[in-house]
Scaffold this active site. Structure first.
Site, PDB file in Angstrom:
ATOM      1  N   SER A   1       0.907  -1.201   0.005  1.00 57.92           N
ATOM      2  CA  SER A   1       0.117  -0.095  -0.032  1.00 57.92           C
ATOM      3  C   SER A   1       0.945   1.160   0.004  1.00 57.92           C
ATOM      4  O   SER A   1       2.022   1.032   0.414  1.00 57.92           O
ATOM      5  CB  SER A   1      -0.902  -0.042   1.204  1.00 57.92           C
TER       6      SER A   1
ATOM      7  N   TYR B   1      -1.400  -0.325  10.895  1.00 58.22           N
ATOM      8  CA  TYR B   1      -1.632  -0.848   9.591  1.00 58.22           C
ATOM      9  C   TYR B   1      -0.415  -0.390   8.448  1.00 58.22           C
ATOM     10  O   TYR B   1       0.327  -1.619   8.041  1.00 58.22           O
ATOM     11  CB  TYR B   1      -2.825  -0.256   8.726  1.00 58.22           C
TER      12      TYR B   1
END
Ligand SMILES: NC(=O)c1ccc[n+]([C@@H]2O[C@H](COP(=O)([O-])OP(=O)(O)OC[C@H]3O[C@@H](n4cnc5c(N)ncnc54)[C@H](OP(=O)(O)O)[C@@H]3O)[C@@H](O)[C@H]2O)c1
Length: 280
Positions: free
Chosen positions: A132, A145
């Site tokens: 990501s 995350y």
């Protein structure tokens, strides 16, 4: 000979689209999910389907063994399964951090260890790790995350030169926001966090799903990510990383702004949101 691909997290979003993209390109696809009912439609479309929870060693061993029995090879592994544990670092319980790393870091590592002996034996293969933009730049409320995706990026950067001499390519795909069920799941995880005093403004931003990704302005379709993954798998000399979407590309540039300045920007944003709450 038809090439084979193993994809994790095909129940929805990027994983499902990736399975379709590989099928349309003529690959032998092993589309996996925690709940096999979620991939039945992919089975009807021509994929081999299997139950695979990336945190379960037996699942991983069984699926790779099955591929070797049936096809004799794993040409490509797509480590796609993942989710986001949101919340201020102080508020996220240690068990939730462990769960986040179990799925986003230890899971992909487990799969990599299982397929590599077979890829090395044949001196060919591609591993695509779906990271990501949060794996390159950390922002408030996404520390856990981001930590998991930074870990994936670090492991991948080490792995790539380790296996290059065995003819194996290792690629990172780094989307910005993608229009999938990801944000919904992230919101569910956020609602499970016990909120301490002192982070009201940050919570108000995190509670506004559009502010954290999928579905919001600038988000791309899962198909766009799927096509990037397929292209990387088809190239004989792929790049080390592929950002997907304009938001990802612009956000990556923000890495070059000194951290102190970036922090000032977030401070300013928080004071603006505190004065003008979102959605009012
Ligand atoms: N959407 C975005 O904005 C975005 C942006 C950047 C990166 N990403 C990354 O893209 C990847 C795919 O996300 P998505 O956007 O497609 O979200 P999604 O629609 O929520 O899909 C996530 C997939 O991961 C699976 N999964 C979760 N835990 C698992 C486990 N323990 N074992 C096996 N599968 C598991 C889910 O399966 P279940 O249905 O069983 O839960 C689902 O199939 C993730 O790695 C995510 O971090 C997404």
């Amino acid at each position: 000979m038809t090439e084979t691909v193993l994809i994790t997290g095909c129940s929805s979003g990027i994983g499902r689209e990736t399975a379709h993209a590989f099928l349309e390109d003529g690959w032998e696809v092993y589309a996996t999910a925690r709940n096999p009912a979620d991939v039945e439609a992919l089975g009807e479309a021509g994929a081999n389907i299997a139950t695979l929870d990336v945190t379960d060693e037996d699942d991983v061993e069984r699926v790779v063994e099955r591929m070797i029995d049936e096809e004799g090879r794993v040409d490509c592994l797509v480590n796609n399964a993942g989710y986001a544990q949101l919340g201020p670092v102080e508020d996220v319980p240690v068990e939730s951090v462990e769960d986040q790393f179990a799925v986003n870091v230890y899971g992909p590592h487990r799969l990599v260890r299982e397929v590599l002996p077979h890829m090395r034996e044949r001196q060919t293969g591609t591993i695509v790790n779906v990271s990501s933009v949060a794996g390159r730049l950390a922002t408030p409320g996404m520390g856990v995350y981001s930590g998991s995706k930074f870990a994936m990026e670090g492991i991948t950067d080490s792995l790539r030169p380790e296996v290059a001499d065995h003819g194996i390519d290792v690629v990172l795909v780094e989307p910005g926001p993608v229009d999938t069920a990801f944000t919904e799941r992230a919101n569910d995880e956020l609602q499970g966090v016990e909120r301490s005093d002192g982070y009201d403004t940050l919570y108000s931003i995190l509670d506004d799903s559009e502010a954290i990704g999928g579905g919001g302005p600038g988000s791309v379709s899962p198909r766009e990510v799927a096509e990037t993954i397929l292209d990387a798998a088809n190239l004989s000399d792929p790049a080390d990383r592929y950002p997907v979407g304009q938001v990802a590309k612009v956000t990556l540039l923000a890495r070059f702004i000194p951290a102190k300045l970036r922090d000032k920007f977030f401070g300013l944003l928080f004071s603006l949101v505190a004065k003008n709450p979102l959605g009012e």
